[in-house]
Design a protein around this motif. Sequence first.
Motif, PDB file in Angstrom:
ATOM      1  N   UNK A  50       0.755  -1.258  -0.035  1.00  0.00           N
ATOM      2  CA  UNK A  50       0.132   0.125  -0.030  1.00  0.00           C
ATOM      3  C   UNK A  50       0.877   1.262  -0.054  1.00  0.00           C
ATOM      4  N   UNK A  51       0.450   2.267  -0.678  1.00  0.00           N
ATOM      5  CA  UNK A  51       0.921   3.677  -0.694  1.00  0.00           C
ATOM      6  C   UNK A  51      -0.120   4.565  -0.404  1.00  0.00           C
ATOM      7  N   UNK A  52       0.341   5.637   0.221  1.00  0.00           N
ATOM      8  CA  UNK A  52      -0.598   6.560   0.752  1.00  0.00           C
ATOM      9  C   UNK A  52       0.045   7.873   0.154  1.00  0.00           C
ATOM     10  N   UNK A  53      -0.576   8.494  -0.728  1.00  0.00           N
ATOM     11  CA  UNK A  53       0.018   9.524  -1.591  1.00  0.00           C
ATOM     12  C   UNK A  53      -0.566  11.043  -0.834  1.00  0.00           C
ATOM     13  N   UNK A  54       0.263  11.748  -0.422  1.00  0.00           N
ATOM     14  CA  UNK A  54      -0.068  13.022   0.484  1.00  0.00           C
ATOM     15  C   UNK A  54       0.674  13.931  -0.259  1.00  0.00           C
ATOM     16  N   UNK A  55       0.189  14.835  -1.343  1.00  0.00           N
ATOM     17  CA  UNK A  55       0.908  15.890  -2.180  1.00  0.00           C
ATOM     18  C   UNK A  55       1.266  16.914  -0.825  1.00  0.00           C
ATOM     19  N   UNK A  56       2.575  17.419  -0.881  1.00  0.00           N
ATOM     20  CA  UNK A  56       2.931  18.479  -0.141  1.00  0.00           C
ATOM     21  C   UNK A  56       3.337  18.033   1.564  1.00  0.00           C
ATOM     22  N   UNK A  57       3.051  16.707   1.533  1.00  0.00           N
ATOM     23  CA  UNK A  57       3.631  15.951   2.829  1.00  0.00           C
ATOM     24  C   UNK A  57       4.273  14.441   2.429  1.00  0.00           C
ATOM     25  N   UNK A  58       4.974  14.002   3.418  1.00  0.00           N
ATOM     26  CA  UNK A  58       5.576  12.837   3.073  1.00  0.00           C
ATOM     27  C   UNK A  58       4.628  11.642   2.688  1.00  0.00           C
ATOM     28  N   UNK A  59       4.765  10.908   1.833  1.00  0.00           N
ATOM     29  CA  UNK A  59       3.979   9.643   1.554  1.00  0.00           C
ATOM     30  C   UNK A  59       4.186   8.638   2.693  1.00  0.00           C
ATOM     31  N   UNK A  60       3.283   7.730   2.981  1.00  0.00           N
ATOM     32  CA  UNK A  60       3.312   6.726   3.805  1.00  0.00           C
ATOM     33  C   UNK A  60       3.017   5.285   3.121  1.00  0.00           C
ATOM     34  N   UNK A  61       3.882   4.260   3.314  1.00  0.00           N
ATOM     35  CA  UNK A  61       3.814   2.961   2.721  1.00  0.00           C
ATOM     36  C   UNK A  61       3.941   1.833   3.728  1.00  0.00           C
ATOM     37  N   UNK A  62       3.044   0.787   3.275  1.00  0.00           N
ATOM     38  CA  UNK A  62       2.840  -0.342   4.105  1.00  0.00           C
ATOM     39  C   UNK A  62       2.701  -1.549   3.411  1.00  0.00           C
ATOM     40  N   UNK A  63       3.124  -2.481   4.468  1.00  0.00           N
ATOM     41  CA  UNK A  63       3.400  -4.064   3.764  1.00  0.00           C
ATOM     42  C   UNK A  63       2.339  -4.909   4.972  1.00  0.00           C
ATOM     43  N   UNK A  64       1.405  -5.293   4.351  1.00  0.00           N
ATOM     44  CA  UNK A  64       0.512  -6.244   5.240  1.00  0.00           C
ATOM     45  C   UNK A  64      -0.096  -5.174   6.292  1.00  0.00           C
ATOM     46  N   UNK A  65      -0.279  -4.060   6.260  1.00  0.00           N
ATOM     47  CA  UNK A  65      -0.908  -2.982   7.311  1.00  0.00           C
ATOM     48  C   UNK A  65       0.353  -2.318   8.096  1.00  0.00           C
ATOM     49  N   UNK A  66       1.323  -2.975   7.917  1.00  0.00           N
ATOM     50  CA  UNK A  66       2.418  -2.421   8.884  1.00  0.00           C
ATOM     51  C   UNK A  66       3.238  -1.279   8.169  1.00  0.00           C
ATOM     52  N   UNK A  67       3.406  -0.257   8.831  1.00  0.00           N
ATOM     53  CA  UNK A  67       4.024   1.151   8.011  1.00  0.00           C
ATOM     54  C   UNK A  67       5.297   0.696   7.973  1.00  0.00           C
ATOM     55  N   UNK A  68       6.027   1.001   6.900  1.00  0.00           N
ATOM     56  CA  UNK A  68       7.534   0.949   6.603  1.00  0.00           C
ATOM     57  C   UNK A  68       8.196   2.310   7.215  1.00  0.00           C
ATOM     58  N   UNK A  69       9.435   2.057   7.514  1.00  0.00           N
ATOM     59  CA  UNK A  69      10.211   3.143   8.115  1.00  0.00           C
ATOM     60  C   UNK A  69      10.531   4.154   6.878  1.00  0.00           C
ATOM     61  N   UNK A  70      10.833   3.534   5.837  1.00  0.00           N
ATOM     62  CA  UNK A  70      11.052   4.450   4.774  1.00  0.00           C
ATOM     63  C   UNK A  70      10.035   4.051   3.350  1.00  0.00           C
ATOM     64  N   UNK A  71       9.566   5.156   2.933  1.00  0.00           N
ATOM     65  CA  UNK A  71       8.783   4.786   1.636  1.00  0.00           C
ATOM     66  C   UNK A  71       9.482   3.974   0.640  1.00  0.00           C
ATOM     67  N   UNK A  72      10.610   4.395   0.265  1.00  0.00           N
ATOM     68  CA  UNK A  72      11.135   3.695  -0.867  1.00  0.00           C
ATOM     69  C   UNK A  72      11.440   2.363  -0.515  1.00  0.00           C
ATOM     70  N   UNK A  73      11.415   1.687   0.968  1.00  0.00           N
ATOM     71  CA  UNK A  73      11.381   0.394   0.955  1.00  0.00           C
ATOM     72  C   UNK A  73      10.432  -0.541   0.262  1.00  0.00           C
ATOM     73  N   UNK A  74       9.686   0.150  -0.094  1.00  0.00           N
ATOM     74  CA  UNK A  74       8.488  -0.414  -0.947  1.00  0.00           C
ATOM     75  C   UNK A  74       9.030  -0.856  -2.492  1.00  0.00           C
ATOM     76  N   UNK A  75       9.852  -0.217  -3.064  1.00  0.00           N
ATOM     77  CA  UNK A  75      10.421  -0.199  -4.458  1.00  0.00           C
ATOM     78  C   UNK A  75      11.016  -1.542  -4.658  1.00  0.00           C
ATOM     79  N   UNK A  76      10.550  -2.244  -5.545  1.00  0.00           N
ATOM     80  CA  UNK A  76      10.939  -3.534  -5.941  1.00  0.00           C
ATOM     81  C   UNK A  76      10.131  -4.698  -5.515  1.00  0.00           C
TER      82      UNK A  76
END
Length: 383
Positions: free
Chosen positions: A84-110
């Motif tokens: 999951x990726x939550x897009x927040x223009x003007x603010x930091x995006x948030x990424x999740x795997x199985x509902x757990x928030x990732x410390x860095x959004x870029x950890x979702x890449x790949x």
Amino acid sequence: MYVSHLTLHDFRSYPSLELPLEPGVNVFVGRNGQGKTNLVEAIDYLSRLASHRVASDAPLVRAGADQAVVRAAVVRDGRTAVLEIELNPGRANRARINRSVLPRTRDLVGLVRTVVFSPEDLSLVKGDPSERRRFLDDLMVLRTPRLAGTKADYERVLKQRNTLLKQARAKGGSRRVEQEITDTLVVWDEHLARAGAEIMAARFALVDDLRPHLGAAYAAVARGADREAADLVLQPSFELGVVLPEPDPLEGAFRAGLEERRREELDRGLTLIGPHRDELALSLGVADGLRLPVKGYASHGESWSFALALKLASHELLRSDGDDPILVLDDVFAELDTERRLQLAEMVADAEQVLVTAAVPGDVPEILAGTRYAVAGGEVTRG
């Protein structure tokens, strides 16, 4: 690897969407402007954290909404993960795997891999060098996700170094001021060369790995062409001499190049060498054994074949790494003649998942019949 379910909230034209998908071929058919490309763009965004259509996130959020959410159930080796990726223009995006928030959004890449071919990809051949650098770096990061951090570090240091050079140009003046700026530049040079050398080494390795796949793909798309017809070469922005394309020697060559161009950079207020100035040279063989650049010499049909071969080669390279990436064919069949349509369809039919968009059902060859979806007025219906 395939996406079994896609959920969208306020992404592009979709206030809310729940869409089951199948492995194999999924074809989205609808008139232009109905939201076909928005569907495949969402899946591609999860792969790269970037859109193949726009440069910023703001256009991805539905007008009037504060944020957008893209969520996909991804099946890999029989196991399902929800990305999951939550897009927040003007603010930091948030990424999740199985509902757990990732410390860095870029950890979702790949975690999900896509290869997209769209009409805009003709710019890989006919466009500026920045288009080809972006193509290389997107593929590089998909293969080695940690390089997303290296690339971010390089861009951060480059921006700070350019700011210093602009300040130096504006101040001009005394030897003392120039020496102070030069001393500071030396520190930034070390950081820039370290990150830049790692990026360049990865690019060199990627080009070497991609070359045989490109030759095979071009020979298949442009029937009658030789496997050796299509080629690509990375051309650095500074002289390497006999330096091996590995991080340590490249770092030394980069630092030497920065020192050599110091006076010119101070005069112009700009960093003149580095990965941000590299070129990916694309060429085709001709009858006399000569190699000519595709840009400026290839016909329109040859340019299309080359761009298509680059993307097909990317797909095969990622597949050879052990994952069968999701292949997205976004409105490309309308741009191809009948023969190239059939050649493309034959080459991708066995991919684990293919997502196709088309305005007219007849544009999609029968071999890619698959699962059909009608897209109209923000509604996606199967059948």
